[in-house]
Scaffold this motif. Structure first.
Motif, short mmCIF file in Angstrom:
data_model
loop_
_atom_site.label_atom_id
_atom_site.label_comp_id
_atom_site.label_asym_id
_atom_site.label_seq_id
_atom_site.Cartn_x
_atom_site.Cartn_y
_atom_site.Cartn_z
N GLU A 213 0.37 -0.51 0.17
CA GLU A 213 -0.22 -0.01 -0.04
C GLU A 213 0.59 1.29 -0.45
OE1 GLU A 213 -4.15 -1.05 2.60
OE2 GLU A 213 -2.59 -0.56 3.84
N LEU A 214 2.46 1.34 1.18
CA LEU A 214 2.57 2.14 0.51
C LEU A 214 3.58 2.76 -0.18
CD1 LEU A 214 3.81 4.49 2.18
CD2 LEU A 214 5.57 3.12 3.54
N ILE A 215 3.96 1.59 -0.54
CA ILE A 215 4.13 1.39 -2.60
C ILE A 215 3.41 1.89 -3.65
CG2 ILE A 215 5.41 0.69 -3.86
CD1 ILE A 215 6.91 -1.27 -2.07
N ASP A 216 2.79 1.97 -3.45
CA ASP A 216 1.67 2.15 -4.55
C ASP A 216 1.08 4.01 -4.00
OD1 ASP A 216 -0.48 1.10 -6.25
OD2 ASP A 216 -1.84 2.17 -4.58
N THR A 217 1.23 4.17 -2.75
CA THR A 217 0.60 5.50 -2.74
C THR A 217 1.62 6.17 -2.90
OG1 THR A 217 -0.68 5.25 -0.48
CG2 THR A 217 0.18 6.96 -0.51
N ALA A 218 3.10 6.03 -2.20
CA ALA A 218 4.50 6.73 -3.44
C ALA A 218 4.55 6.82 -4.48
CB ALA A 218 5.51 5.77 -3.04
N GLN A 219 3.92 6.34 -5.31
CA GLN A 219 3.94 5.73 -7.06
C GLN A 219 3.35 6.86 -7.28
OE1 GLN A 219 3.06 1.34 -7.58
NE2 GLN A 219 5.81 1.82 -7.81
N ARG A 220 1.72 7.06 -6.39
CA ARG A 220 1.21 7.82 -6.85
C ARG A 220 1.46 9.16 -6.56
NH1 ARG A 220 -4.63 5.90 -6.85
NH2 ARG A 220 -4.28 3.18 -6.71
N VAL A 221 1.97 9.74 -5.72
CA VAL A 221 1.89 11.06 -5.64
C VAL A 221 3.25 11.36 -5.89
CG1 VAL A 221 0.26 11.19 -3.42
CG2 VAL A 221 2.81 10.55 -2.94
N PHE A 222 4.56 10.83 -6.47
CA PHE A 222 5.65 11.03 -6.75
C PHE A 222 6.13 11.83 -7.37
CE2 PHE A 222 10.00 10.14 -9.34
CZ PHE A 222 10.94 10.86 -8.22
N ASP A 223 6.37 13.08 -6.91
CA ASP A 223 7.01 14.38 -7.80
C ASP A 223 8.57 14.23 -7.37
OD1 ASP A 223 7.62 16.85 -8.64
OD2 ASP A 223 5.79 18.23 -7.35
N PRO A 224 9.38 14.64 -8.68
CA PRO A 224 10.78 14.46 -8.38
C PRO A 224 10.97 16.05 -8.11
CG PRO A 224 9.75 15.41 -10.51
CD PRO A 224 8.74 13.71 -10.10
N ALA A 225 10.14 17.38 -7.56
CA ALA A 225 10.94 18.64 -6.81
C ALA A 225 10.82 18.49 -5.52
CB ALA A 225 9.44 19.87 -7.27
N GLU A 226 9.79 17.25 -4.76
CA GLU A 226 9.72 16.90 -3.47
C GLU A 226 10.56 16.40 -3.12
OE1 GLU A 226 5.20 16.48 -3.19
OE2 GLU A 226 6.54 14.66 -2.73
N THR A 227 11.06 16.51 -0.98
CA THR A 227 11.88 15.97 -0.75
C THR A 227 10.98 14.79 0.35
OG1 THR A 227 13.36 16.91 -0.50
CG2 THR A 227 13.66 15.46 0.91
N ARG A 228 11.45 13.27 0.06
CA ARG A 228 10.90 12.58 0.62
C ARG A 228 11.52 11.93 2.03
NH1 ARG A 228 10.91 12.51 -4.47
NH2 ARG A 228 12.84 11.34 -4.63
N LEU A 229 10.36 11.53 2.94
CA LEU A 229 11.25 11.09 4.21
C LEU A 229 10.21 10.28 4.53
CD1 LEU A 229 12.11 11.69 6.75
CD2 LEU A 229 10.87 13.05 7.98
N LEU A 230 10.94 9.09 4.95
CA LEU A 230 10.61 8.08 5.43
C LEU A 230 10.26 7.54 6.63
CD1 LEU A 230 8.62 5.00 5.00
CD2 LEU A 230 11.16 4.13 5.11
#
Length: 412
Positions: A213-230
């Protein structure tokens, strides 16, 4: 166990569409307080935020999600554990409660374990947004009420497999992706008493469906302009599967807890592994442990998966299977020689100490993320050690927000 496994797959559901909330904290400069294991002492959150001059709080689990009816659902061993470490119980009273001859269940009140009922009633109000994942010791049924909106508390926001938040702060877009609960390999396909979460008897854990679910959510909102914090409760430094998850999510930063150290630890894989193959070995060990469990339940799980759940399980399997190729060696099938994954040097990790002993602040300004670490430490002497502050130069992500991004720098 077999019946529990089947139930976990057939009843786990996904709220669609997922929540992709964006919050404008401060465009120029902002500070985010990062803490772990507040353990129900929720009245301290406003004080801690004020002391740190923080615009928001990120919490990594063991928040204290309990209400009056939770006590009857917590088994005795977990109840004693919560009593042992609750900051809401004076020492003398704790000794009385833990004495073998005393009936702890009858003597314990909910306010000895958590101030969440006060938060729910409005007697405590959160002054800044608080973003949290679930911990290892929480009431899963209470989390379900928060997820479905039965309980709604101002400024309290869950981070989980289907709920993500993007904070606009200090000229960066900070995407919060999270997965709460303990990591227990033999429970990866068991949801216990939960439906959208997994847990029971006062504990919570991670499942393979949640990973998907988390991978699917991350793929849906992926934006290269964002900094991703897990954000996780269990450290990716200890669990190869969570390290694989960080790679799958393209995480720039990770934040975790669950080790209960007196100091916050700060590291990347390059700084703690002897070479690149050591990282690959950690990922392989995680994959092998996953498949040892998966192979024993695959036939039963396949029999009850619906189409949506099959997609999620496949995403989790793909993440676990993704082992970077050895540097310089050709990939399987005659592909190009392997090169080191960028996360090897560029993904930075923090494992927080308990809130009782310290915290960390992400200071974000002009696209640069700096940190302040505050820890009381440990000593053989009765007096606490001086608090230690560390402030490195930080990580510069401002280039991501420009229309013509420069070459990605190596974090300092």
């Amino acid at each position: 166990m077999q019946q529990s496994t089947l139930r976990s797959v057939s009843t786990s559901t996904r709220l669609d569409p997922p929540s992709h909330q964006t919050k404008l904290i401060d465009t120029v400069h902002g500070r985010i307080l990062c803490i772990a294991d507040v353990r129900g002492r929720l009245s301290s959150l406003n004080d801690l935020a004020r002391e740190a001059n923080a615009k928001a709080i990120i919490h990594t689990g063991d928040f204290g999600f309990f209400e009056a009816t939770s006590i009857e659902r917590i088994k005795d061993r977990i109840l004693r554990h919560l009593t042992t470490y609750s900051p809401l119980i004076p020492s003398a009273q704790r000794q009385y409660l833990l004495a073998p001859e005393n009936p702890i269940r009858q003597a314990l009140s909910i306010f000895m374990l958590s101030e969440f009922p006060l938060l729910l009633s409005g007697q405590i109000k959160l002054q800044v947004p608080v973003f949290t994942v679930a911990g290892a010791c929480e009431d899963v049924l209470l989390l379900e009420k928060l997820r479905t909106g039965t309980y709604n508390i101002e400024n309290l926001h869950l981070i989980d497999g289907v709920t993500t938040h993007c904070l606009h702060i200090g000229r960066i877009k900070l995407r919060l992706l999270g997965l709460g609960g303990a990591f227990v390999t033999h429970k990866l396909f068991d949801s216990g008493e939960g439906t959208t979460f997994a847990g029971g008897n006062g504990t919570m854990w991670i499942t393979a469906l949640q990973i998907g679910e988390l991978i699917d959510t991350a793929q849906r909102v992926f934006d290269p302009a964002e900094t991703r914090l897990l954000v996780t409760h269990t450290s990716p430094g200890r669990e190869g599967i969570l390290a694989s998850l960080a790679l799958a999510l393209k995480a720039d930063l990770t934040l975790s807890a669950g080790l209960h150290f007196r100091y916050t630890s700060s590291w990347n894989e390059f700084s703690v592994q002897c070479d690149y193959d050591a990282l690959r070995s950690k990922l392989r060990n995680g994959r092998d442990a996953f498949y040892q469990k998966w192979d024993s339940v695959k036939s039963q799980v396949d029999a009850v998966l619906d189409d949506r759940q099959r997609v999620l399980i496949d995403k989790a399997l793909a993440a676990v299977d993704r082992i970077p190729h050895a540097i310089g060696q050709p990939a399987l099938g005659g592909g190009p020689p392997g090169t080191e994954d960028a996360a090897w040097k560029n993904c930075w990790n923090w494992n927080l100490c308990d809130a009782e002993y310290g915290s960390m602040v992400l200071d974000i300004k002009e696209g640069r993320v700096s940190t302040e670490l505050k820890s009381q430490g440990t000593s053989r002497h009765p007096l606490p050690l001086p608090i230690i502050y560390l402030r490195p130069l930080g990580f510069d992500y401002a280039y991501r927000c420009t229309e013509t991004p420069a070459t990605q720098p190596t974090p300092t």
